[in-house]
Design an enzyme around this catalytic site. Structure first.
Site, PDB file in Angstrom:
ATOM      1  N   ALA A  80      27.974  15.406   6.421  1.00 32.78           N
ATOM      2  CA  ALA A  80      26.558  15.045   6.505  1.00 32.78           C
ATOM      3  C   ALA A  80      26.225  14.467   7.872  1.00 32.78           C
ATOM      4  CB  ALA A  80      26.199  14.035   5.410  1.00 32.78           C
ATOM      5  N   ASP A  81      24.987  14.680   8.294  1.00 32.79           N
ATOM      6  CA  ASP A  81      24.510  14.092   9.547  1.00 32.79           C
ATOM      7  C   ASP A  81      23.017  13.811   9.414  1.00 32.79           C
ATOM      8  OD1 ASP A  81      25.653  13.639  12.440  1.00 32.79           O
ATOM      9  OD2 ASP A  81      23.569  14.286  12.652  1.00 32.79           O
ATOM     10  N   THR A  82      22.590  12.657   9.904  1.00 36.43           N
ATOM     11  CA  THR A  82      21.185  12.241   9.795  1.00 36.43           C
ATOM     12  C   THR A  82      20.613  11.950  11.181  1.00 36.43           C
ATOM     13  OG1 THR A  82      21.629  11.228   7.639  1.00 36.43           O
ATOM     14  CG2 THR A  82      19.614  10.532   8.757  1.00 36.43           C
ATOM     15  N   GLY A 117      21.326  16.729   7.277  1.00 39.70           N
ATOM     16  CA  GLY A 117      21.972  18.002   7.005  1.00 39.70           C
ATOM     17  C   GLY A 117      23.216  17.740   6.175  1.00 39.70           C
TER      18      GLY A 117
END
Length: 195
Positions: free
Chosen positions: A71-73, A108
């Site tokens: 995950a990436d924010t 994502g």
């Protein structure tokens, strides 16, 4: 199926625990390479890189079926991407940019799963939440930065922390702003029989 979170984020761990999932953490240390420009595509690209990295490391050693969650924010203000601030000045600039208006938070997520003796499979999606921030004075921003809370957060704030005092409203998934759209993640995993 064993669940592996490819992140050291305490916020993501907490969200997965809230959803009742048992998991291990194995943060990706691979250098991130951004080739995309749109915020939604950047977070998908980065989450994919993390999931592929950990999936690749586990593929030869893991003796059971597993799924990796990458995950990436990022925070985006008028398509200007805001990651984690490098210093207090950058944190101030980000918060000054966000105060008094709306912006977007994108996360994502990539699922990378592997059954024994089968090739790995991947699925990537992104979630977007609109956040509206009340106007803030320079003094309020400086006081918030002094709390040290903004320093390891995308967009220089934590909606679940002291910054809650300045959030006028959100449209979309709250958990997404914290760092992981856990409801959508759960549904996507269920759909693919990964739970």
């Amino acid at each position: 199926m064993k669940i592996i979170l490819a992140s050291a984020s305490p916020r993501r761990k907490e969200l997965l625990k809230q959803a009742g999932l048992s998991f291990k953490t194995m943060p990706s240390t691979k250098e991130e390479k951004i080739t995309k420009e749109l915020p939604s595509e950047i977070v998908e690209e980065l989450s994919y890189q993390k999931a592929v990295d950990i999936c690749g490391q586990l593929a030869g050693t893991m003796k059971e079926d597993f799924v990796v969650i990458g995950a990436d924010t990022i925070v985006s203000s008028w398509n200007k991407v805001m990651g984690k601030p490098k210093d207090k000045e950058e944190a101030f600039d980000m918060l000054w940019e966000l105060q008094g208006k709306s912006h977007q938070v994108y996360t994502g997520v990539t699922l990378a799963w592997k059954y024994q003796d089968e090739p790995a499979m991947f699925y990537t999606f992104n979630e977007c939440t609109d956040v509206t921030v009340f106007p803030m004075t320079e003094e309020e921003i400086e006081k918030y930065i002094d709390s040290k809370e903004p320093m390891d957060k995308a967009g220089a704030y934590a909606i679940q922390g002291r910054f809650a005092a300045y959030v006028q409203g959100i449209c979309g998934d709250y958990a997404n702003v914290v760092g992981l759209p856990v409801g959508r993640l759960y549904q996507e995993m269920k759909k693919r029989e990964l739970l």
